[in-house]
Every structure is written in C-alpha cells, then in structure tokens.
Design a protein around this motif. Structure first.
Motif, short mmCIF file in Angstrom:
data_model
loop_
_atom_site.label_atom_id
_atom_site.label_comp_id
_atom_site.label_asym_id
_atom_site.label_seq_id
_atom_site.Cartn_x
_atom_site.Cartn_y
_atom_site.Cartn_z
N ALA A 25 0.86 -1.13 -0.13
CA ALA A 25 -0.11 -0.04 0.04
C ALA A 25 0.90 1.10 -0.07
O ALA A 25 0.51 2.27 -0.70
CB ALA A 25 -1.04 -0.04 1.32
N GLY A 26 2.11 1.31 0.91
CA GLY A 26 2.83 2.46 0.76
C GLY A 26 3.43 2.81 -0.38
O GLY A 26 3.61 3.68 -1.08
N ASN A 32 2.24 5.04 -7.42
CA ASN A 32 0.99 4.87 -8.38
C ASN A 32 -0.03 5.93 -8.39
O ASN A 32 -1.21 5.68 -8.82
CB ASN A 32 0.56 3.67 -8.45
CG ASN A 32 1.66 2.41 -8.78
OD1 ASN A 32 2.69 2.69 -9.25
ND2 ASN A 32 1.49 1.43 -8.27
N THR A 33 0.02 6.77 -7.55
CA THR A 33 -1.14 8.17 -7.56
C THR A 33 -0.56 9.21 -7.58
O THR A 33 -1.19 10.15 -7.31
CB THR A 33 -1.67 7.91 -5.93
OG1 THR A 33 -0.42 8.21 -4.98
CG2 THR A 33 -2.10 6.49 -5.49
N ALA A 59 -3.26 15.53 -0.12
CA ALA A 59 -3.90 14.35 0.16
C ALA A 59 -2.90 13.28 0.22
O ALA A 59 -3.09 12.19 0.76
CB ALA A 59 -5.22 14.18 -0.66
N LYS A 60 -2.31 13.10 -1.11
CA LYS A 60 -1.14 12.06 -1.12
C LYS A 60 -0.15 11.94 -0.30
O LYS A 60 0.02 11.00 0.23
CB LYS A 60 -0.66 12.57 -2.65
CG LYS A 60 0.52 11.19 -3.02
CD LYS A 60 1.02 11.69 -4.24
CE LYS A 60 2.31 10.88 -4.92
NZ LYS A 60 2.92 10.06 -4.17
#
Length: 111
Positions: A25-26, A32-33, A59-60
């Motif tokens: 997830a990290g 990837n965001t 937010a990221k």
C-alpha cells in the motif's frame, strides 16, 4: 497458568502478512497515485487547476504519512508479540527441565 503458543504464532504470522500488505500500500500510494499538473489541462487553463493539484498533493502526502504510521505501529506490535512468545517458550522449556525434562520421570529413574 498456560499460554497458547500456537495462538501467539498465528498472531505474529498475521501481523507480518499485514506488514507486507502495508508495504504494498505504501509503494502504491507513493508511486502509483501521482497526477501531473498537465493532467489538469495543458497550460492549466482553468483557474482552479492549481488548487486542485495542490489538494491532490496534500492528500497524497497525508495518505503516505498515515500508511507510514500504521506500518510503524504494526511492526512494533509484531516485534513485541514475537518477543513475548519467545519469553513464554523459554519459560516453558525451563519448567520442563526443572520437572525432569518433560518426560514425567525423575532423572536416572529408567537407568
């Protein structure tokens, strides 16, 4: 008092699996965001493009910090649980040795 060492093993295994998932997830949140400024229009032709880009970046960053914090918490709990399990295992072994090696017989009784 008796401690179920297999249950502690299961907790430790699940925590390490969860830690691996948090690593994934990290990595995803970090790499990837990403949205480039150009995704909001070639020359940022609308007024809110800069604000939207900044909000995404914030937010990221917040998501990455939350994942990092959870990762640290899970790692600390997993390490502590593993140490506790090791101490119980050592104590159980010591108790068996004090009772004649765990066979129920006194030393040299079968000689």
């Amino acid at each position: 008092m008796r401690v179920d060492l297999s249950a502690l093993d299961e907790v430790i295994r699940k925590l390490w699996t969860l830690l691996d998932d948090m690593d994934t997830a990290g990595t995803t949140s970090r790499y990837n965001t990403e949205i480039t400024m150009s995704a909001f229009g070639g020359n940022c032709t609308f007024l809110e493009a800069g604000d939207l880009f900044s909000a995404h970046k914030d937010a990221k960053h917040n998501l990455e910090k939350a994942i990092q914090g959870l990762h640290g918490l899970i790692d600390k709990f997993g390490t502590s649980t593993s140490k506790v399990k090791d101490k119980y295992t050592e104590q159980e072994y010591a108790n068996k040795q004090q009772m004649g090696g765990g066979s129920g017989a006194k030393k040299n009784e079968w000689d």
